[in-house]
Design a protein around this motif. Structure first.
Motif, PDB file in Angstrom:
ATOM      1  N   SER A 115      53.268   6.378   7.825  1.00 43.77           N
ATOM      2  CA  SER A 115      52.892   6.222   6.509  1.00 43.77           C
ATOM      3  C   SER A 115      51.832   5.193   6.987  1.00 43.77           C
ATOM      4  O   SER A 115      51.010   5.614   5.962  1.00 43.77           O
ATOM      5  N   GLY A 116      51.796   4.534   7.828  1.00 42.38           N
ATOM      6  CA  GLY A 116      50.392   3.623   7.961  1.00 42.38           C
ATOM      7  C   GLY A 116      49.526   4.554   8.325  1.00 42.38           C
ATOM      8  O   GLY A 116      48.294   4.765   7.578  1.00 42.38           O
ATOM      9  N   HIS A 117      50.240   5.628   9.156  1.00 42.39           N
ATOM     10  CA  HIS A 117      48.236   6.245   9.596  1.00 42.39           C
ATOM     11  C   HIS A 117      47.701   8.051   8.774  1.00 42.39           C
ATOM     12  O   HIS A 117      46.947   7.750   8.355  1.00 42.39           O
ATOM     13  N   ALA A 118      49.057   8.130   7.704  1.00 38.75           N
ATOM     14  CA  ALA A 118      48.723   9.152   6.695  1.00 38.75           C
ATOM     15  C   ALA A 118      47.683   7.917   5.920  1.00 38.75           C
ATOM     16  O   ALA A 118      46.974   8.247   4.872  1.00 38.75           O
ATOM     17  N   LEU A 119      47.837   6.445   5.601  1.00 43.59           N
ATOM     18  CA  LEU A 119      46.747   5.434   4.946  1.00 43.59           C
ATOM     19  C   LEU A 119      45.802   4.873   5.673  1.00 43.59           C
ATOM     20  O   LEU A 119      44.770   4.126   5.063  1.00 43.59           O
ATOM     21  N   ASN A 120      45.767   5.706   6.584  1.00 42.56           N
ATOM     22  CA  ASN A 120      44.379   5.098   7.675  1.00 42.56           C
ATOM     23  C   ASN A 120      44.269   4.343   8.161  1.00 42.56           C
ATOM     24  O   ASN A 120      43.710   3.665   8.416  1.00 42.56           O
ATOM     25  N   LYS A 146      45.414   0.458  10.545  1.00 39.62           N
ATOM     26  CA  LYS A 146      46.009   0.357  11.635  1.00 39.62           C
ATOM     27  C   LYS A 146      47.772   0.116  11.372  1.00 39.62           C
ATOM     28  O   LYS A 146      48.208  -0.509  11.409  1.00 39.62           O
ATOM     29  N   ILE A 147      47.884   0.863  12.660  1.00 42.12           N
ATOM     30  CA  ILE A 147      49.755  -0.200  12.927  1.00 42.12           C
ATOM     31  C   ILE A 147      49.973  -0.887  14.261  1.00 42.12           C
ATOM     32  O   ILE A 147      49.112  -0.676  14.974  1.00 42.12           O
ATOM     33  N   ASN A 148      49.902  -2.190  13.715  1.00 38.25           N
ATOM     34  CA  ASN A 148      50.256  -3.395  15.162  1.00 38.25           C
ATOM     35  C   ASN A 148      51.632  -2.733  15.802  1.00 38.25           C
ATOM     36  O   ASN A 148      52.927  -2.777  15.590  1.00 38.25           O
ATOM     37  N   LYS A 149      51.159  -3.143  17.142  1.00 41.26           N
ATOM     38  CA  LYS A 149      51.923  -2.722  18.448  1.00 41.26           C
ATOM     39  C   LYS A 149      53.085  -4.377  17.940  1.00 41.26           C
ATOM     40  O   LYS A 149      54.433  -3.948  18.122  1.00 41.26           O
ATOM     41  N   PHE A 150      52.399  -5.099  17.739  1.00 42.22           N
ATOM     42  CA  PHE A 150      53.393  -6.401  17.400  1.00 42.22           C
ATOM     43  C   PHE A 150      53.522  -7.040  15.886  1.00 42.22           C
ATOM     44  O   PHE A 150      52.861  -7.424  15.328  1.00 42.22           O
ATOM     45  N   SER A 151      55.137  -6.823  15.699  1.00 41.46           N
ATOM     46  CA  SER A 151      55.100  -7.549  14.078  1.00 41.46           C
ATOM     47  C   SER A 151      56.835  -8.101  14.513  1.00 41.46           C
ATOM     48  O   SER A 151      57.485  -8.638  15.280  1.00 41.46           O
ATOM     49  N   TYR A 168      64.934   5.001  12.517  1.00 45.80           N
ATOM     50  CA  TYR A 168      64.130   5.889  11.801  1.00 45.80           C
ATOM     51  C   TYR A 168      62.942   5.013  11.114  1.00 45.80           C
ATOM     52  O   TYR A 168      62.107   6.209  10.560  1.00 45.80           O
ATOM     53  N   CYS A 169      63.438   3.616  10.083  1.00 42.83           N
ATOM     54  CA  CYS A 169      62.934   3.600   9.157  1.00 42.83           C
ATOM     55  C   CYS A 169      61.457   3.074   9.791  1.00 42.83           C
ATOM     56  O   CYS A 169      60.154   2.703   9.344  1.00 42.83           O
ATOM     57  N   ILE A 170      61.500   2.068  11.315  1.00 44.42           N
ATOM     58  CA  ILE A 170      60.398   1.831  11.334  1.00 44.42           C
ATOM     59  C   ILE A 170      59.523   3.580  11.551  1.00 44.42           C
ATOM     60  O   ILE A 170      58.477   2.643  11.675  1.00 44.42           O
ATOM     61  N   LEU A 204      56.024  -2.262  19.774  1.00 45.58           N
ATOM     62  CA  LEU A 204      55.741  -0.735  19.888  1.00 45.58           C
ATOM     63  C   LEU A 204      55.402  -0.211  21.025  1.00 45.58           C
ATOM     64  O   LEU A 204      54.035  -0.742  21.152  1.00 45.58           O
ATOM     65  N   GLU A 205      55.300   0.709  21.272  1.00 45.66           N
ATOM     66  CA  GLU A 205      54.952   1.177  22.498  1.00 45.66           C
ATOM     67  C   GLU A 205      53.647   1.917  21.933  1.00 45.66           C
ATOM     68  O   GLU A 205      53.796   2.565  20.942  1.00 45.66           O
ATOM     69  N   GLU A 206      52.359   2.532  22.637  1.00 44.31           N
ATOM     70  CA  GLU A 206      51.164   3.124  22.459  1.00 44.31           C
ATOM     71  C   GLU A 206      51.436   3.908  22.320  1.00 44.31           C
ATOM     72  O   GLU A 206      50.908   5.352  20.951  1.00 44.31           O
ATOM     73  N   THR A 207      52.676   4.821  23.094  1.00 42.34           N
ATOM     74  CA  THR A 207      52.919   6.505  23.103  1.00 42.34           C
ATOM     75  C   THR A 207      53.535   6.688  22.118  1.00 42.34           C
ATOM     76  O   THR A 207      53.374   8.063  21.207  1.00 42.34           O
ATOM     77  N   LEU A 208      54.333   5.596  21.181  1.00 42.38           N
ATOM     78  CA  LEU A 208      55.224   6.456  20.240  1.00 42.38           C
ATOM     79  C   LEU A 208      53.856   6.205  18.543  1.00 42.38           C
ATOM     80  O   LEU A 208      54.852   7.426  18.224  1.00 42.38           O
ATOM     81  N   ILE A 209      54.145   5.466  18.972  1.00 37.50           N
ATOM     82  CA  ILE A 209      52.647   5.021  17.706  1.00 37.50           C
ATOM     83  C   ILE A 209      51.180   6.238  17.654  1.00 37.50           C
ATOM     84  O   ILE A 209      51.646   7.321  16.738  1.00 37.50           O
ATOM     85  N   ASN A 210      51.138   6.484  19.150  1.00 32.68           N
ATOM     86  CA  ASN A 210      49.896   8.273  19.580  1.00 32.68           C
ATOM     87  C   ASN A 210      51.122   9.211  18.498  1.00 32.68           C
ATOM     88  O   ASN A 210      50.557  10.035  18.053  1.00 32.68           O
ATOM     89  N   LYS A 211      52.084   9.342  19.154  1.00 30.64           N
ATOM     90  CA  LYS A 211      52.981  10.645  19.024  1.00 30.64           C
ATOM     91  C   LYS A 211      53.337  11.391  17.645  1.00 30.64           C
ATOM     92  O   LYS A 211      53.116  12.324  17.403  1.00 30.64           O
ATOM     93  N   ILE A 212      53.699   9.892  17.260  1.00 26.66           N
ATOM     94  CA  ILE A 212      54.034  10.112  15.270  1.00 26.66           C
ATOM     95  C   ILE A 212      52.311  10.534  14.523  1.00 26.66           C
ATOM     96  O   ILE A 212      52.317  10.858  13.794  1.00 26.66           O
ATOM     97  N   LYS A 213      51.304   9.511  15.080  1.00 26.90           N
ATOM     98  CA  LYS A 213      50.221  10.436  14.800  1.00 26.90           C
ATOM     99  C   LYS A 213      49.670  12.321  14.562  1.00 26.90           C
ATOM    100  O   LYS A 213      49.853  12.449  14.100  1.00 26.90           O
ATOM    101  N   ASP A 214      50.450  12.161  16.523  1.00 23.54           N
ATOM    102  CA  ASP A 214      49.910  13.921  16.354  1.00 23.54           C
ATOM    103  C   ASP A 214      50.916  14.484  15.227  1.00 23.54           C
ATOM    104  O   ASP A 214      50.930  16.237  15.151  1.00 23.54           O
ATOM    105  N   GLU A 215      52.446  13.668  15.186  1.00 21.92           N
ATOM    106  CA  GLU A 215      52.779  15.039  13.777  1.00 21.92           C
ATOM    107  C   GLU A 215      52.868  15.285  13.074  1.00 21.92           C
ATOM    108  O   GLU A 215      53.281  15.019  12.021  1.00 21.92           O
ATOM    109  N   LEU A 216      51.757  14.050  12.787  1.00 20.64           N
ATOM    110  CA  LEU A 216      50.992  14.525  11.180  1.00 20.64           C
ATOM    111  C   LEU A 216      51.336  14.942  10.232  1.00 20.64           C
ATOM    112  O   LEU A 216      49.973  16.044  10.979  1.00 20.64           O
ATOM    113  N   PRO A 217      51.566  15.683   9.225  1.00 27.99           N
ATOM    114  CA  PRO A 217      50.903  16.768   8.333  1.00 27.99           C
ATOM    115  C   PRO A 217      49.672  17.122   8.148  1.00 27.99           C
ATOM    116  O   PRO A 217      49.105  15.888   7.718  1.00 27.99           O
ATOM    117  N   GLU A 218      49.624  18.209   7.195  1.00 33.54           N
ATOM    118  CA  GLU A 218      48.431  18.035   7.333  1.00 33.54           C
ATOM    119  C   GLU A 218      47.845  16.987   5.686  1.00 33.54           C
ATOM    120  O   GLU A 218      48.755  17.732   4.859  1.00 33.54           O
TER     121      GLU A 218
END
Lengths: 490, 487
Positions: free
Chosen positions: A78-83, A85-90, A70-72, A298-312
């Protein structure tokens, strides 16, 4: 030293030169989550000392960290909200140092490969112009525990409740140029994180705190040597500490001295910073990848899914409110400061005059809340009621003046404005004949004044309006009073 | 010696099932044996009462026909495994009174299958050593030619000696650079280090997290296979534990080596290796040939860097893993006037020389300015060593090497640390590569001391390693009860 010769905020006029501040911030934001970053222990604030401690947090022999998914997700959001880049490998690294409230002898953090890379946010500078501030990175790390030195004359106590709680460290680029900009940057970050609900932003409880890197330079020159002021937990302290620190540095430099790169502490009672440790004493943290944790992929799909769910987010929302509700940028800025404000506003303003609702919310509601020392969420006026109140003004059921009275009752009783108006008989009088009756009685009682008015003392018109309103107990429609008075006094 | 002590795992399981003896009787035999072998200094803690209680439960289970996989098997546990309410010290003074409130995943799995916990076995302090001489409570004596006071090997010296002296039917140990295989070779028993990630590390006191791996020490291959089946498997509490399926390892034992390609790396024939050990290796090559395997000469040229890489990576991780022993929360505390002085005194008194040495090496190689030259470079070479094994395993199924360059040496005889570190020269490469390996006893040397050989395999091919090991075991006919073993 400020306020001389039109110098701008963030500039310091020394004896010899004009100096400019260069500021970068590291914000530590506690992730809103039920459990800690690598253990199942509760992350809840305000528990008894050492109540929220698992075997992992206490670093018992043989214990291993397991990442909290959940923390991930919170970090990605938060990364998306700060415009950013989400790193797939960390990678999680160990930052090694000894301290009594650091049970493992190392903090698990991210060093070379953070989960979030570069991004940016917008703030407003002192002239209210938009300014872009660069984000260098966001990484995940564990918080340390707390040492209590004031509980016993010769012993220190350790509270491990905070040990292992998930933090996001958000590092800005050195793009800030004044204490005010730094404060507005912190407010913006706080607001964004609260919008995406990844951090509650509670600075008093320490959920959000900042380390400020401050240096000064002559205008246009290279960056100077910086000092880091640790652990500031209010925008007021951030502003004070930066101003003090920059002035201290200017004084040293103008006297021909050199700035030592060091870590400093801000004393909230004196408003001064003092040295904590210099570069030579700095820890060698011996960072290396934590062998107990695999690299995070991180999977690309997860990264994108979270982006799509961002509030305004606040910037977009503010733009929309200005367009949709025809409010001023200032009103919008106040309303979007908190997601709760905006949600409230949109309900209160539905089908109403947006500007009128904004005025009521910002002046009356916020004023009353402040006066009563309430938190916004505890305010007794639900947005539907404010909507109704504005409706009553719009359709002339009550005047603006009566509305203020009704509002006070709403604050006191949580009742609906319609009910209050009915109970107290506060409906506006719009019946011509009734108002004419009021006018007649005022004219009868003030024959002498009428005489003077008719003889050319125009100023007395306002007096008659006031008297009529008084007789009507404020309920007469002011426009009608004006109209009818004029025709009666011809 | 009681005849019951001569039985291996499958014989014991059958014996209790057929009511020839009870688990309690067997456990009493082992507890008596532990008393009689006290002079070997193997057990740090004997959990006699608990063992009897567990045996009573085992007998109940047999009565109810609900006996589990290891019902009634008496096991000794290396002191690196945390055992609930039994003192767990890692053979270190700094944990001398530490009693965990939790049970390591691996030991828990054993008890959940009905195994009986005899107690905790000595090892090198924090598993750092190859002779068991760094143990805070003194070295273990090798049961073979015990009058000569030889090393059982290390770090799982207590575990290997306990099995070899029949003071435990099986034991569990940990292997970071050879700590199961080398003592197994010195004590004439079978020691299996599984693939990294095969067994959970949760609850095992960490030495070097990227290398540590639990494994069984047993009298024969079949016992090893039975034990590993129970010990292995994914654990959500250990992020590095593998999701790989755990097969029934005993199914591999009778498959033979016919048609298999066995690689013999030329780099393992290094100088300093005992002639007799080389001869044993040749003997095993003959076993393989006789059983239809193909022998292939292979090369692992990076082997010569393995020990250097190991002595950077392992101490680096250890220096960080051992930071938690600071006197603040548990274990030894020696008070001081300030926090720093308390740290210094506690760790100064609590850790032995070898542990301090490795903490210092590890701190050094991670320091800024040295990180790239040592730690980072070592990690790169480690990756290359892994790649080298991967390449060789494209050509052969298994690799045969000696387990150790020499047989057991006399305690206190090795003054030079580098010579001591060389004990692990054949076991360390597999640890770095994370691949499984086993040591199988073959012979006694002219001094009557056991010689072991090592079989290495691909990741998660422990089954195949048992299969090959079984051929060696059947052909060599090594007798754990022969002249020179502990009577």
């Amino acid at each position: 030293m400020r306020d001389k010769n039109n110098i701008k905020p963030g500039q310091i006029q020394g004896q010899k030169n004009l100096w400019e501040m260069v500021i970068g911030l590291e914000i530590h934001a506690q992730i809103s989550s039920n459990s800690k970053l690598f253990s199942g222990a509760s992350a809840q604030f305000g528990k008894q000392a050492n109540e929220n401690v698992s075997l992992v947090d206490a670093a018992m022999p043989g214990m291993l960290p397991v990442i909290n998914e959940y923390c991930i997700k919170q970090a990605i959001k938060s990364g998306h909200a700060l415009n950013a880049k989400i790193n797939k490998f960390s990678v999680f690294d160990r930052k090694n140092y000894f301290y009594a409230d650091l049970p493992q002898g190392y903090q698990i953090s991210q060093y070379k490969s953070p989960i979030v890379g570069q991004g940016s946010i917008k703030i407003n500078d002192f002239e209210n112009n938009e300014k872009i501030v660069g984000i260098e990175r966001l990484h995940l790390e564990q918080d340390a525990g707390k040492s209590l030195h004031d509980q016993h004359p010769s012993k220190s106590f350790i509270d491990l409740n905070r040990t292992g709680v998930a933090l996001m460290e958000i590092v800005s680029k050195p793009d800030l140029r004044s204490p005010e900009e730094a404060a507005s940057y912190v407010k913006k970050i706080r607001s964004i994180l609260r919008y995406v609900r990844s951090c509650d932003g509670n600075m008093e409880e320490g959920s959000l705190r900042a380390d400020c890197n401050v240096s000064v330079r002559r205008l246009g020159e290279e960056f100077g040597t910086r000092c880091e002021i640790k652990n500031l937990n209010s925008t007021k302290f951030i502003t004070q500490a930066i101003q003090y620190e920059a002035e201290r540095q200017v004084e040293i430099l103008e006297e021909g001295g050199k700035i030592n790169q060091e870590t400093r502490l801000f004393d909230t009672s004196t408003g001064q910073t003092r040295s904590m440790r210099n570069k030579e004493d700095a820890h060698d943290y011996r960072y290396f990848p934590d062998p107990d944790l695999l690299p995070l992929e991180l999977e690309e799909t997860l990264i994108n899914k979270i982006k799509d769910e961002l509030p305004e987010l606040p910037d977009k929302l503010s733009e929309r409110l200005i367009n949709e509700y025809k409010i001023t940028p200032y009103d919008a800025a106040v309303i979007v400061e908190e997601r709760e404000f905006a949600d409230y506003y949109e309900i209160a303003a539905q089908d109403r005059d947006g500007k009128l609702v904004a005025n009521w919310m910002i002046t009356e509601l916020f004023g009353a809340i402040k006066k009563e020392n309430l938190s916004f969420n505890d305010n007794p006026v639900p947005p539907q009621n404010l909507n109704e109140l504005v409706f009553l003004i719009e359709n002339n059921t009550i005047s603006g003046k009566i509305a203020k009275e009704v509002f006070l009752q709403m604050m006191k009783t949580s009742k609906k404005p319609k009910d209050i108006v009915k109970e107290k008989g506060l409906e506006q009088v719009t019946d011509d004949s009734v108002i004419e009756g009021y006018i007649d009685s005022v004219i009868n009682d003030n024959r002498d004044k009428v005489e003077e008015y008719l003889n050319g003392k125009d100023k007395l018109f306002g007096f008659f309006v006031g008297q009529v309103m008084k007789v009507s107990q404020g309920k007469a429609n002011p426009n009608l009073v004006n109209q009818l008075l004029k025709s009666k006094l011809k | 010696m009681s005849e019951l002590l001569r039985l291996n795992v499958s014989q014991v399981l059958e014996g209790i099932r057929k009511k020839e003896f009870s688990a309690v009787e067997l456990t009493r035999c082992y507890l008596d044996r532990i008393e009689k072998t006290k002079v070997l200094n193997m057990y740090l803690e004997v959990s006699a009462d608990r063992a009897i209680k567990m045996a009573q439960i085992a007998d109940e289970k047999y009565k109810n026909n609900t006996a589990r996989l290891l019902e009634g098997i008496p096991i000794g546990v290396k002191d690196m495994f945390c055992t609930e309410s039994i003192k767990t010290t890692a053979s270190s003074k700094i944990l001398e009174n530490f009693v965990p409130t939790y049970e390591s995943t691996v030991s828990k799995k054993l008890w959940e299958e009905g195994a009986i916990n005899l107690g905790k076995l000595s090892c090198d302090e924090f598993a750092m050593g190859s002779s068991n001489e760094t143990a805070a409570k003194g070295n273990v004596i090798n049961p073979w030619r015990s009058e000569e006071k030889r090393s059982p090997g290390g770090s799982s010296g207590g575990s290997a000696a306990a099995v070899a002296s029949k003071s435990a039917l099986c034991a569990i140990g940990t292997d970071t650079g050879g700590s199961i295989r080398q003592p197994a070779a010195f004590c004439g028993i079978v020691g299996m280090k599984p693939t990294y990630g095969r067994c959970s590390r949760w609850g095992i006191i960490a030495f070097a997290s990227s290398l540590d791996q639990a494994g069984p020490l047993t009298r024969n291959i079949s016992d090893s296979a039975t034990m590993l089946k129970v010990m292995a498997g994914h654990d959500p509490k250990d992020s590095t534990s593998s999701l790989e399926n755990v097969p029934n390892f005993n199914d591999f034992l009778d498959k033979g080596v016919k048609g298999l390609k066995i690689g013999i790396p030329k780099e393992y024939d290094r100088k300093g290796i005992s002639e007799e050990i080389l001869k044993s290796k040749e003997k095993v090559i003959d076993f393989f040939k006789q059983n239809g395997a193909e022998i292939v000469n292979v090369s692992l040229p990076l082997t010569k860097y393995a020990l250097s890489v190991y002595y950077i990576v392992a101490p680096a991780e250890a220096s960080s893993n051992l930071a938690r022993y600071d006197g603040v929360r548990y274990g030894l505390r020696v008070d001081g006037d300030s926090l720093d002085i308390m740290y210094e005194k506690t760790r100064g008194v609590g850790f032995g020389d070898e542990v301090k040495r490795r903490i210092m090496i590890g701190t050094y190689v991670l320091s800024s300015g040295y990180y790239d030259a040592y730690y980072l470079k070592a990690q790169k070479v480690r990756r290359l060593i892994k790649n080298e094994f991967d390449e060789v395993f494209k050509k052969v199924n298994y690799i045969l090497t000696p387990t150790t360059p020499t047989t057991s040496f006399k305690l206190g005889s090795t003054q030079d640390l580098l010579t001591m570190y060389l004990n692990d020269v054949f076991t360390v490469p597999a640890s770095l590569a994370g691949i499984p390996g086993i040591s199988v006893p073959v012979d006694l040397d002219k001094n009557g001391l056991p010689i072991g050989v090592q079989i290495l395999g691909k990741p998660f091919d422990e089954g195949g390693i048992f299969q090959v090991g079984k051929v060696i075991e059947d052909s060599a006919n090594f007798d754990l009860f022969s002249e020179g073993s502990y009577k």
